[in-house]
Design a protein around this motif. Structure first.
Motif, PDB file in Angstrom:
ATOM      1  N   GLY A   1      -2.792  -2.033  12.945  1.00 30.69           N
ATOM      2  CA  GLY A   1      -3.046  -3.018  11.909  1.00 30.69           C
ATOM      3  C   GLY A   1      -4.550  -3.238  11.887  1.00 30.69           C
ATOM      4  O   GLY A   1      -5.191  -3.227  12.933  1.00 30.69           O
TER       5      GLY A   1
ATOM      6  N   GLY B   1       4.021   0.812   4.861  1.00 33.20           N
ATOM      7  CA  GLY B   1       3.181   0.137   5.845  1.00 33.20           C
ATOM      8  C   GLY B   1       1.780  -0.088   5.320  1.00 33.20           C
ATOM      9  O   GLY B   1       1.423   0.310   4.214  1.00 33.20           O
TER      10      GLY B   1
ATOM     11  N   ARG C   1      -0.584  -8.810   3.617  1.00 32.71           N
ATOM     12  CA  ARG C   1       0.304  -9.964   3.752  1.00 32.71           C
ATOM     13  C   ARG C   1      -0.493 -11.248   3.582  1.00 32.71           C
ATOM     14  O   ARG C   1      -1.516 -11.450   4.234  1.00 32.71           O
TER      15      ARG C   1
ATOM     16  N   ASP D   1       4.200  -9.776   0.712  1.00 36.17           N
ATOM     17  CA  ASP D   1       3.620  -8.502   1.104  1.00 36.17           C
ATOM     18  C   ASP D   1       3.297  -7.700  -0.149  1.00 36.17           C
ATOM     19  O   ASP D   1       4.108  -7.636  -1.081  1.00 36.17           O
TER      20      ASP D   1
ATOM     21  N   THR E   1      -3.517 -10.751   6.282  1.00 38.55           N
ATOM     22  CA  THR E   1      -3.619  -9.725   7.312  1.00 38.55           C
ATOM     23  C   THR E   1      -3.197  -8.394   6.724  1.00 38.55           C
ATOM     24  O   THR E   1      -2.829  -8.290   5.544  1.00 38.55           O
TER      25      THR E   1
ATOM     26  N   THR F   1      -0.535  -5.214   7.669  1.00 38.37           N
ATOM     27  CA  THR F   1       0.567  -4.878   8.550  1.00 38.37           C
ATOM     28  C   THR F   1       0.401  -3.479   9.135  1.00 38.37           C
ATOM     29  O   THR F   1      -0.368  -2.652   8.635  1.00 38.37           O
TER      30      THR F   1
END
Length: 254
Positions: free
Chosen positions: A127, A169, A173, A208, A226, A228
């Motif tokens: 991440g 992925g 977020r 997301d 952030t 992920t």
């Protein structure tokens, strides 16, 4: 436990999609707080996104990041695809975020204009960042003399133009929470905005966003966010910068 207020009503907490020809409206909606984040799919074509990614990764001036986050970064020096950053800046200028006479210009540090965009690449299997906001770092006393130090908490907008992104992925977020000085100080992140402990964000709804190559995503910089985890082989590459409202100007910086 530190309490954080919601950034908006749950019904408004979403990523709003806009077409390229509607980006002026999108920028005004984001600056007004109508929505917390916007997405413009295909802001640059797939072919141009690939060329930008390849040129960046092959550039000898690209450096390892030195801020404790794995990745590579470099000043945005690529002039191709009609210069996508300048194209966005033209849209910002055409959609005044302060007044009809607002200027869109580089931010100034101690009298000199600063770099206004950079590209960064993340390592598959990681991440990129823990939960953070984009305001705390501007409040560091070391930022005195840097114009963004004066931008209000609710006046910072973060730009992410993705030129390469894994299919799964690596999602962006965002939590339905709004940071401010009263939030950051007891967490010990008053001058960094990083990292927010998980306990602080528990109970807050989140969304997301799975970006695709060529997508433009902009967010309110006061919202904790952030990236992920992702496991894909291809790097995640984006052009990043910030802009904010300061007096009669809209300023840009990295």
């Amino acid at each position: 436990m530190v309490h954080m207020n919601q950034c908006c009503d749950l019904a408004l907490f979403r990523c709003a999609h806009y077409a390229i020809d509607g980006i002026g409206t999108a920028l005004r909606d984001l600056a007004a707080g109508t929505v917390p984040t916007i997405r413009v799919p295909g802001f640059v074509s797939a072919a141009d996104a690939e060329r930008l990614t390849t040129s960046f990764l092959r550039c000898p001036e690209v450096e390892e990041r030195q801020d404790g986050v794995w990745g590579k970064s470099g000043a945005y020096l690529l002039k191709m695809a009609g210069d996508s950053v300048e194209r966005l800046n033209d849209e910002v200028s055409a959609a005044p975020l302060t007044s009809p006479t607002a200027r869109n210009r580089p931010a100034v540090r101690h009298g000199s204009p600063v770099t206004t965009a950079r590209m960064s690449a993340g390592l598959p299997g990681t991440g990129l960042l823990d939960a953070h906001d984009d305001i705390g770092q501007l409040r560091d006393p070391q930022q005195l003399g840097f114009e963004p130090h004066q931008v209000a908490d609710n006046g910072v907008l973060a730009v992410n133009l993705h030129t390469s992104s894994p299919a799964e992925g690596g999602r962006l977020r965002l939590w339905n929470a709004m940071s401010d000085t009263a939030t950051r100080e007891p967490l010990g992140i008053a001058h960094s905005g990083y990292p927010y402990p998980g306990s602080c964000l528990q109970g807050h709804d989140f969304i997301d966003i799975q970006p695709r190559a060529g997508d433009l995503v902009l967010i309110n910089g006061a919202i904790p966010h952030t990236m992920t985890l992702y496991q894909a082989a291809e790097p995640r590459v984006a052009i990043n910068y910030f802009f904010g409202r300061l007096g009669e100007s809209v300023i840009r910086w990295v």
